[in-house]
Every structure is written in structure tokens, then in C-alpha cells.
Design a protein around this motif. Structure first.
Motif, short mmCIF file in Angstrom:
data_model
loop_
_atom_site.label_atom_id
_atom_site.label_comp_id
_atom_site.label_asym_id
_atom_site.label_seq_id
_atom_site.Cartn_x
_atom_site.Cartn_y
_atom_site.Cartn_z
N MET A 77 48.16 59.96 33.83
CA MET A 77 49.12 58.92 33.45
C MET A 77 49.40 57.99 34.63
N SER A 78 49.53 58.58 35.82
CA SER A 78 49.76 57.77 37.02
C SER A 78 48.58 56.85 37.27
N LEU A 79 47.37 57.36 37.13
CA LEU A 79 46.17 56.55 37.33
C LEU A 79 46.13 55.40 36.33
N LYS A 80 46.46 55.68 35.08
CA LYS A 80 46.47 54.61 34.06
C LYS A 80 47.50 53.55 34.41
N ASN A 81 48.68 53.98 34.90
CA ASN A 81 49.72 53.01 35.28
C ASN A 81 49.26 52.15 36.44
N VAL A 82 48.60 52.77 37.43
CA VAL A 82 48.10 52.01 38.57
C VAL A 82 47.03 51.02 38.12
N GLN A 83 46.12 51.47 37.27
CA GLN A 83 45.06 50.58 36.77
C GLN A 83 45.64 49.42 35.97
N THR A 84 46.64 49.71 35.15
CA THR A 84 47.28 48.66 34.36
C THR A 84 47.96 47.64 35.28
N LYS A 85 48.65 48.11 36.29
CA LYS A 85 49.32 47.21 37.24
C LYS A 85 48.29 46.37 37.98
N LYS A 86 47.21 47.00 38.44
CA LYS A 86 46.15 46.29 39.15
C LYS A 86 45.53 45.22 38.24
N ASP A 87 45.24 45.58 36.98
CA ASP A 87 44.66 44.61 36.04
C ASP A 87 45.60 43.44 35.81
N GLN A 88 46.90 43.72 35.71
CA GLN A 88 47.89 42.66 35.50
C GLN A 88 47.93 41.72 36.70
N ILE A 89 47.91 42.28 37.90
CA ILE A 89 47.92 41.44 39.11
C ILE A 89 46.67 40.58 39.18
N LEU A 90 45.50 41.18 38.89
CA LEU A 90 44.25 40.41 38.92
C LEU A 90 44.26 39.31 37.86
N THR A 91 44.76 39.63 36.67
CA THR A 91 44.84 38.63 35.60
C THR A 91 45.75 37.48 36.01
#
Length: 170
Positions: free
Chosen positions: A134-148
Motif C-alpha cells: 500500500m505504501s509503494l502504491k501511494n508513493v507511485q501515485t504521488k510520483k505519477d501526480q508530480i510528473l503529470t
């Protein structure tokens, strides 16, 4: 247009004072209700009019339990202030509790880092794995949002640049 500031002093006109009392009382109660719901806080509000009449009482738990809790807390603080020895014992207990919490958090941190896993049961390992996923998914989601967001910002800058270049060409 914003509201003008008013001086915080007694309103002389009794009609205006009553209207203000009514509006501000409702605003206060609304905020108290929101605080109780949003923060799961025990809230009790009692409002008396200038004549001493009980106007409104708001409670989300028993008002008696809120008052008892307040009095108990006040008595404990008074006792700690008046009796330095019990105050020292209180702070020693608090320090012990904080040390235990710190040790527990350090142990959890080591487990999250993949250390000290040998003593864990299979259910605890599964729970740890789920938490990490779950933590990894949250980090990936945050990273994707920042890149977007960065891509959108760069696209906007390119658009502005192209428009300014085409304006210069004309």
C-alpha cells in the motif's frame, strides 16, 4: 468585496446586539459541531445570554461527562503544580511511555526496512507485506501526480513560448 473589520467592543444598540448575538451564536455552534464530527472530539458548548438565561447547550457526548473530564484534568494539573514529588513521578511515567513508543516505532521501522523479521508469525509478515504494498502504491501515485503536473506545466510553457514567437514573427 470583503467585509470590513469591526471593533470588538460591546454593541450599544440593543437590537443590533441581539441580532449579532444570534448570528454569532449559530456560527459558534456550527463550528463546534464541525469540530466534533471532523476531529472526533468531545465538544460541549453552553451559551448564556447577557441576562444570565441559558440559551443553548450543544453536546455530542454527555455534557456531564465532558464537565467531569474537564474537572478531573484541572484537578490533576493542580495536584501536579502543588505537589512536586507527584509531578516528578508523572513526568517519569510519561517519559517511560514515550521511550516504549519510540522503541516500538524503531522496531516497526526496522521491520519495514526488512530487518528483524525472524520472530514474526506468518500473519504478521502478510500484514507487513500488505502495508508495504500500500505504501509503494501511494508513493507511485504521488510520483505519477508530480510528473503529470510537471508535464502539464512544461506543455503550458511551450504553448506560451510558441505564441510569443508567432507574435514576434508577425
Amino acid at each position: 468585496m470583503g467585509r470590513g473589520k469591526i471593533a470588538i467592543k460591546r454593541i450599544d444598540n440593543s437590537t443590533n446586539r441581539q441580532v449579532t448575538f444570534s448570528k454569532r451564536r449559530s456560527g459558534l455552534l456550527k463550528k463546534a459541531k464541525e469540530l466534533a464530527i471532523l476531529c472526533d472530539a468531545q465538544v460541549g458548548v453552553t451559551v448564556f445570554s447577557s441576562t444570565g438565561k441559558l440559551i443553548w447547550k450543544l453536546q455530542y457526548d454527555s455534557m456531564k461527562s465532558i464537565i467531569d473530564r474537564y474537572n478531573k484534568q484541572k484537578d490533576q494539573e493542580h495536584h501536579l503544580l502543588m505537589n512536586p514529588a507527584s509531578g516528578a513521578k508523572f513526568w517519569q511515567r510519561e517519559a517511560t511511555v514515550l521511550r516504549q513508543q519510540l522503541q516500538h516505532l524503531q522496531e516497526l521501522h526496522r521491520q519495514f526496512m526488512g530487518e528483524q523479521l525472524s520472530g514474526l508469525e506468518i500473519d504478521e509478515l502478510k500484514s507487513l507485506e500488505n502495508q508495504l504494498e500500500m505504501s509503494l502504491k501511494n508513493v507511485q501515485t504521488k510520483k505519477d501526480q508530480i510528473l503529470t503536473d510537471e508535464i502539464k506545466e512544461l506543455q503550458h510553457k511551450v504553448y506560451i513560448f510558441k505564441n510569443s514567437v508567432s507574435d514576434l514573427a508577425m
